[in-house]
Design a protein around this motif. Structure first.
Motif, PDB file in Angstrom:
ATOM      1  N   ASP A 163       0.858  -1.186   0.000  1.00  9.88           N
ATOM      2  CA  ASP A 163       0.000   0.000   0.000  1.00  9.88           C
ATOM      3  C   ASP A 163       0.894   1.235   0.000  1.00  9.88           C
ATOM      4  O   ASP A 163       1.676   1.440   0.933  1.00  9.88           O
ATOM      5  N   GLU A 206       3.267   0.587   3.271  1.00 13.19           N
ATOM      6  CA  GLU A 206       3.063  -0.571   4.136  1.00 13.19           C
ATOM      7  C   GLU A 206       3.047  -1.816   3.263  1.00 13.19           C
ATOM      8  O   GLU A 206       2.347  -1.853   2.250  1.00 13.19           O
ATOM      9  N   ASN A 207       3.815  -2.800   3.639  1.00 16.12           N
ATOM     10  CA  ASN A 207       3.853  -4.040   2.848  1.00 16.12           C
ATOM     11  C   ASN A 207       3.921  -5.259   3.754  1.00 16.12           C
ATOM     12  O   ASN A 207       4.432  -5.206   4.877  1.00 16.12           O
ATOM     13  N   SER A 208       3.381  -6.360   3.274  1.00 11.76           N
ATOM     14  CA  SER A 208       3.497  -7.635   3.989  1.00 11.76           C
ATOM     15  C   SER A 208       4.916  -8.163   3.801  1.00 11.76           C
ATOM     16  O   SER A 208       5.595  -7.828   2.826  1.00 11.76           O
ATOM     17  N   LYS A 253       3.313  -6.230   9.283  1.00 13.19           N
ATOM     18  CA  LYS A 253       3.556  -5.234   8.247  1.00 13.19           C
ATOM     19  C   LYS A 253       4.931  -4.589   8.438  1.00 13.19           C
ATOM     20  O   LYS A 253       5.407  -4.434   9.552  1.00 13.19           O
ATOM     21  N   HIS A 261       4.472   7.115   2.312  1.00 15.72           N
ATOM     22  CA  HIS A 261       4.190   6.117   3.339  1.00 15.72           C
ATOM     23  C   HIS A 261       3.871   4.786   2.651  1.00 15.72           C
ATOM     24  O   HIS A 261       2.955   4.704   1.844  1.00 15.72           O
ATOM     25  N   GLU A 311       9.170  -2.349  11.743  1.00 16.78           N
ATOM     26  CA  GLU A 311       8.404  -3.591  11.699  1.00 16.78           C
ATOM     27  C   GLU A 311       7.276  -3.505  12.723  1.00 16.78           C
ATOM     28  O   GLU A 311       7.520  -3.228  13.892  1.00 16.78           O
ATOM     29  N   ARG A 312       6.044  -3.752  12.258  1.00 18.83           N
ATOM     30  CA  ARG A 312       4.907  -3.671  13.172  1.00 18.83           C
ATOM     31  C   ARG A 312       3.945  -4.813  12.861  1.00 18.83           C
ATOM     32  O   ARG A 312       3.336  -4.844  11.782  1.00 18.83           O
ATOM     33  N   ILE A 362       6.735  -1.069   7.618  1.00 17.53           N
ATOM     34  CA  ILE A 362       6.288   0.295   7.336  1.00 17.53           C
ATOM     35  C   ILE A 362       7.494   1.171   7.007  1.00 17.53           C
ATOM     36  O   ILE A 362       8.465   1.221   7.766  1.00 17.53           O
ATOM     37  N   THR A 365       8.516   5.102   5.950  1.00 11.51           N
ATOM     38  CA  THR A 365       8.041   6.477   5.890  1.00 11.51           C
ATOM     39  C   THR A 365       9.182   7.392   5.494  1.00 11.51           C
ATOM     40  O   THR A 365      10.177   7.516   6.225  1.00 11.51           O
TER      41      THR A 365
END
Length: 438
Positions: A361, A377-379, A427, A375, A423-424, A429, A431
């Protein structure tokens, strides 16, 4: 003859040994202890050295002092176990064994030449001669630091083992010098003394030369990788220019298409209009996959190319670009490097996940009127490797691929921004924040 092994002066010299060891390593490796812990460890190892020296056994010193040095280095600095061994031996060969042997032979020579007696180092009278020895050793260390501070020494470098060739041989020779009977002939005494000092200085000189040679090799390697990366960026830039050229061709012809649609609509030939639109849509999709995300053609080309790449590897890529972005202040090449590298990394990470969980995303928007924010976000399925707070590449060739994040970091600083990787849960992330007034 009064034995002065167990005295405040001997404690001072043990402290000097530990301090010189600390200085030697601190110019090359980062500390991993706070100032308070550093002081405690230094005092502890100074006392340990003092107690060991107080026994007055040369053979015991030869065996245990390097071990004490090694443990101190491991506890104090961010250095691999193997590098700690290599550089501890180098230090011991130059500033401990090499220095002591050279001055011991010099004092033997002076005792034979001069009318006064040079007392042994472990007596109160020998303390003054030790001051000269340690002063020379410290000044020599300061001289070497001028070179080692400029070098980029890896925390874990196999080349360090090659630096041990001369120190190990010099240690063997130095030990033989100590236990050999001092020759009676004056010229042989001078020859032996000169040889010991030449060995002492040669150790340091060869160490500096080899370290500089290693540093040059590292810089050449980095330069080669940078050139490879630059070639890749140039090739990528040409590809984007080609896509952008096609895009501009379609935009140039759009007025002609509208005029044709108008005439066909007036004549009631709607079916013909639909056929032309379908054909035009198919051609655009086939040749460029262009979607107009923004008025900046290079940004459009970057995002469109990533859409194609994502589809090829079955990654679901969603892109949101806010209207009225302030993006023209970024050069085309820098835009490609930053946006391209980060989105590519996200797609490649998502590609390693199971099908159905390959998600990326991308959001590009103005955080405020002063900051542009990318920004992502990826798996991901492979945990990132870390060195402190820094994330390392998990690719098969991390030294090569790791250049991408380094380049983005540099460009973020160039534009007064920052890059944050996190890492969250499930996901990853990314930025990227860039100042619009850099």
């Amino acid at each position: 003859m009064e034995n002065d092994l167990f005295s405040a002066s001997r404690l001072f010299f043990c402290a000097a040994d530990i301090y010189m060891l600390y200085r030697f390593f601190s110019t090359m490796f980062k500390k991993k202890r706070t100032s308070k812990v550093t002081i405690v460890l230094t005092i502890t190892f100074t006392i340990l050295m003092f107690l060991e020296n107080s026994l007055g056994l040369s053979w015991l010193n030869l065996m245990t002092v390097p071990i004490i040095y090694y443990v101190y280095v491991i506890l104090m600095f961010r250095v691999s176990l193997t590098n700690a061994v290599a550089y501890t031996i180098i230090f011991y060969a130059i500033f401990a064994c090499g220095k002591e042997v050279s001055f011991e032979i010099l004092y033997r020579l002076l005792t034979n030449i001069l009318p006064f007696y040079v007392p042994p180092w472990f007596t109160s009278g020998g303390i003054y001669f030790l001051l000269v020895e340690y002063f020379v050793g410290f000044m020599f260390l300061v001289y070497i630091e001028k070179y080692t501070r400029k070098l980029e020494i890896s925390d874990n470098d196999s080349f360090a083992w090659y630096l041990l060739i001369v120190p190990i041989f010099s240690l063997i020779i130095s030990v033989n010098f100590i236990y050999l009977d001092f020759p009676k002939e004056r010229y042989m005494q001078i020859f032996m003394c000169v040889g010991a000092f030449l060995l002492f200085f040669t150790n340091a000189a060869i160490y500096i030369v080899l370290e500089k040679y290693k540093d040059v090799l590292n810089k050449v390697k980095i330069a080669e990788l940078s050139l490879v990366k630059q070639d890749m960026e140039n090739e990528h830039f040409q590809k984007i220019l080609k896509i952008n050229e096609r895009y501009q061709c379609y935009m140039h012809d759009i007025n002609s298409y509208f005029n044709s649609f108008r005439l066909l609509a007036l004549n009631g030939d709607n079916e013909k209009i639909i056929n032309i639109i379908d054909e035009l849509k198919g051609n655009i999709k086939k040749e460029t996959e262009i979607v107009i995300y923004n008025g900046n053609p290079v940004l459009n080309a970057i995002l469109s190319e990533r859409v194609i790449k994502a589809k090829e590897v079955s990654v679901e890529l969603s892109i949101f670009v806010e209207k009225f972005l302030k993006i023209d202040f970024i050069s085309d090449a820098d835009l490609i490097s930053m946006m391209g590298n980060l989105i590519d990394n996200a797609i490649e990470a998502a590609e390693k996940c199971n099908k159905g969980n390959r998600l990326v995303d991308v959001k590009l928007f103005m955080g405020t009127n002063y900051f542009l924010v990318l920004h992502i976000e990826n798996s991901y399925s492979i945990m990132a490797l870390k060195e402190g707070n820094r994330l390392l590449s998990t690719k098969s060739d991390p030294k090569h691929h790791g250049l991408g994040i380094g380049i983005v970091n540099s460009l973020a600083e160039k534009y007064g921004g920052s890059l944050n990787l996190e890492e969250r849960e499930n996901k990853f992330i990314t930025t990227l924040t860039i100042s619009c007034f850099s």
